[in-house]
Design a protein around this motif. Structure first.
Motif, PDB file in Angstrom:
ATOM      1  N   GLU A 182       0.804  -1.222   0.000  1.00  0.00           N
ATOM      2  CA  GLU A 182       0.000   0.000   0.000  1.00  0.00           C
ATOM      3  C   GLU A 182       0.841   1.277   0.000  1.00  0.00           C
ATOM      4  O   GLU A 182       0.436   2.292  -0.587  1.00  0.00           O
ATOM      5  N   PHE A 183       2.001   1.241   0.680  1.00  0.00           N
ATOM      6  CA  PHE A 183       2.738   2.487   0.904  1.00  0.00           C
ATOM      7  C   PHE A 183       4.204   2.431   0.503  1.00  0.00           C
ATOM      8  O   PHE A 183       4.903   3.447   0.583  1.00  0.00           O
ATOM      9  N   GLY A 184       4.667   1.266   0.080  1.00  0.00           N
ATOM     10  CA  GLY A 184       6.087   1.105  -0.205  1.00  0.00           C
ATOM     11  C   GLY A 184       6.596   1.973  -1.335  1.00  0.00           C
ATOM     12  O   GLY A 184       7.781   2.345  -1.351  1.00  0.00           O
ATOM     13  N   ASN A 185       5.732   2.314  -2.288  1.00  0.00           N
ATOM     14  CA  ASN A 185       6.163   3.097  -3.443  1.00  0.00           C
ATOM     15  C   ASN A 185       5.932   4.598  -3.263  1.00  0.00           C
ATOM     16  O   ASN A 185       6.237   5.385  -4.177  1.00  0.00           O
ATOM     17  N   LEU A 186       5.413   4.995  -2.119  1.00  0.00           N
ATOM     18  CA  LEU A 186       5.180   6.417  -1.881  1.00  0.00           C
ATOM     19  C   LEU A 186       6.475   7.122  -1.497  1.00  0.00           C
ATOM     20  O   LEU A 186       7.405   6.507  -0.976  1.00  0.00           O
ATOM     21  N   ILE A 214      -0.869   6.861   5.338  1.00  0.00           N
ATOM     22  CA  ILE A 214      -1.248   5.748   6.216  1.00  0.00           C
ATOM     23  C   ILE A 214      -2.494   6.120   7.013  1.00  0.00           C
ATOM     24  O   ILE A 214      -3.446   5.330   7.126  1.00  0.00           O
ATOM     25  N   CYS A 215      -2.512   7.333   7.565  1.00  0.00           N
ATOM     26  CA  CYS A 215      -3.677   7.787   8.338  1.00  0.00           C
ATOM     27  C   CYS A 215      -4.916   7.860   7.455  1.00  0.00           C
ATOM     28  O   CYS A 215      -6.015   7.470   7.880  1.00  0.00           O
ATOM     29  N   ASN A 216      -4.757   8.365   6.237  1.00  0.00           N
ATOM     30  CA  ASN A 216      -5.893   8.446   5.318  1.00  0.00           C
ATOM     31  C   ASN A 216      -6.436   7.061   4.987  1.00  0.00           C
ATOM     32  O   ASN A 216      -7.653   6.865   4.883  1.00  0.00           O
ATOM     33  N   TRP A 217      -5.545   6.117   4.800  1.00  0.00           N
ATOM     34  CA  TRP A 217      -5.936   4.730   4.495  1.00  0.00           C
ATOM     35  C   TRP A 217      -6.729   4.139   5.647  1.00  0.00           C
ATOM     36  O   TRP A 217      -7.769   3.502   5.445  1.00  0.00           O
TER      37      TRP A 217
END
Length: 280
Positions: free
Chosen positions: A122-126, A136-139
């Motif tokens: 979910e966040f590795g490419n950000l 992360i908080c938005n997710w």
């Protein structure tokens, strides 16, 4: 500077000689100044211990059989340090201060090792930095339903991912676990929150970015400049407002938190904000 009046009333029925440890007093640090404070308790003796780093204030009470009534009130001033989110970077583990490293490890409620694949997907490419923690908080806010009474003292971050429901501590635990899975130090914070309905103890988390900690609350239930720290730890096990040893039953709990105008401009009134607020 923002000023609040806050406190709690806790009432218990003690069935046998018992020991209770409370963490309900406001922390005093460079961002929180206690202007006035009162503590009243039926107990004959109260012992206080303040942890040297986080400044958590633990009260130990050895209570006899009968009623135990505790009331705490404080007036506190908050002085926030706002930073530019675009300038806040992540820090490689090789360069983190040594006393921050333990906030990278999995803990009882924050199994970052279990959630590693999810975090990477979910966040590795950000782009690393404040924006990634905000993502992360938005997710969490978009995918986890906030529902009072939906979890208990056994619920962990991985449980919350599966069940997609939780309360503030579950939102905080999940945020912490996902941050740690990405090598971002994160810690649990408990305290008072302005505007909660009904009033209750609240939980959020902080991530270590750049050279300090920054506040994040994925529940969005209270303005970030309306959060007052009481306890800090690796997860909720370190920052419970009450830990009880013995036959004890809570009969009533009341909390309050009021904004006290200071005569300064309206921009200081508690508002919902996405600004980066440094906490230490």
């Amino acid at each position: 500077m923002i000023k609040y009046e806050l406190g709690c009333e806790l009432n218990y029925k003690i069935g046998e000689q018992s020991t209770l440890i409370f963490n309900i007093g406001v922390v005093s640090n460079e961002y929180q100044t206690i202007v006035q404070e009162d503590l009243h308790c039926d107990a004959v003796q109260i012992e206080e211990y303040i942890t040297p780093i986080d400044r958590n204030r633990y009260l130990r009470i050895n209570a006899p059989v009968g009623d135990l009534n505790i009331s705490y009130r404080s007036i506190v001033e908050l002085t926030h340090d706002y930073s530019d989110p675009s300038q806040i970077i992540e820090v490689d583990p090789a360069n983190l201060p040594l006393d921050i490293l333990h906030y990278l490890y999995p803990s009882r409620y924050c199994q970052s090792d279990v959630l590693f694949r999810l975090a990477e997907a979910e966040f590795g490419n950000l782009v690393p930095g404040y924006a990634r923690v905000t993502a992360i908080c938005n997710w969490i806010y978009a995918r986890i339903t906030y529902l009072s009474g939906s979890s208990d003292s056994f619920t962990s971050a991985s449980d919350t991912v599966l069940e997609r429901v939780g309360v503030c501590r579950d939102f905080a635990h999940l945020g912490i676990a996902l941050c740690r899975a990405l090598n971002i130090p994160a810690r649990f914070v408990s305290g008072y929150a302005y505007g909660l309905n009904p009033p209750d103890f609240h939980a959020w988390f902080e991530a270590y970015l750049g050279d300090r900690w920054y506040l994040f609350d994925p529940t969005r239930l209270a303005p970030q400049n309306g959060l007052v720290r009481v306890g800090t730890g690796r997860d909720a096990a370190d920052a419970a407002f009450a830990t009880i040893f013995g036959a004890v039953q809570m009969s009533q709990m009341k909390l309050f938190m009021n904004y006290l105008p200071t005569g300064q401009n309206s921009e200081q009134i508690p508002i919902f904000t996405t600004d980066a607020i440094a906490t230490s």
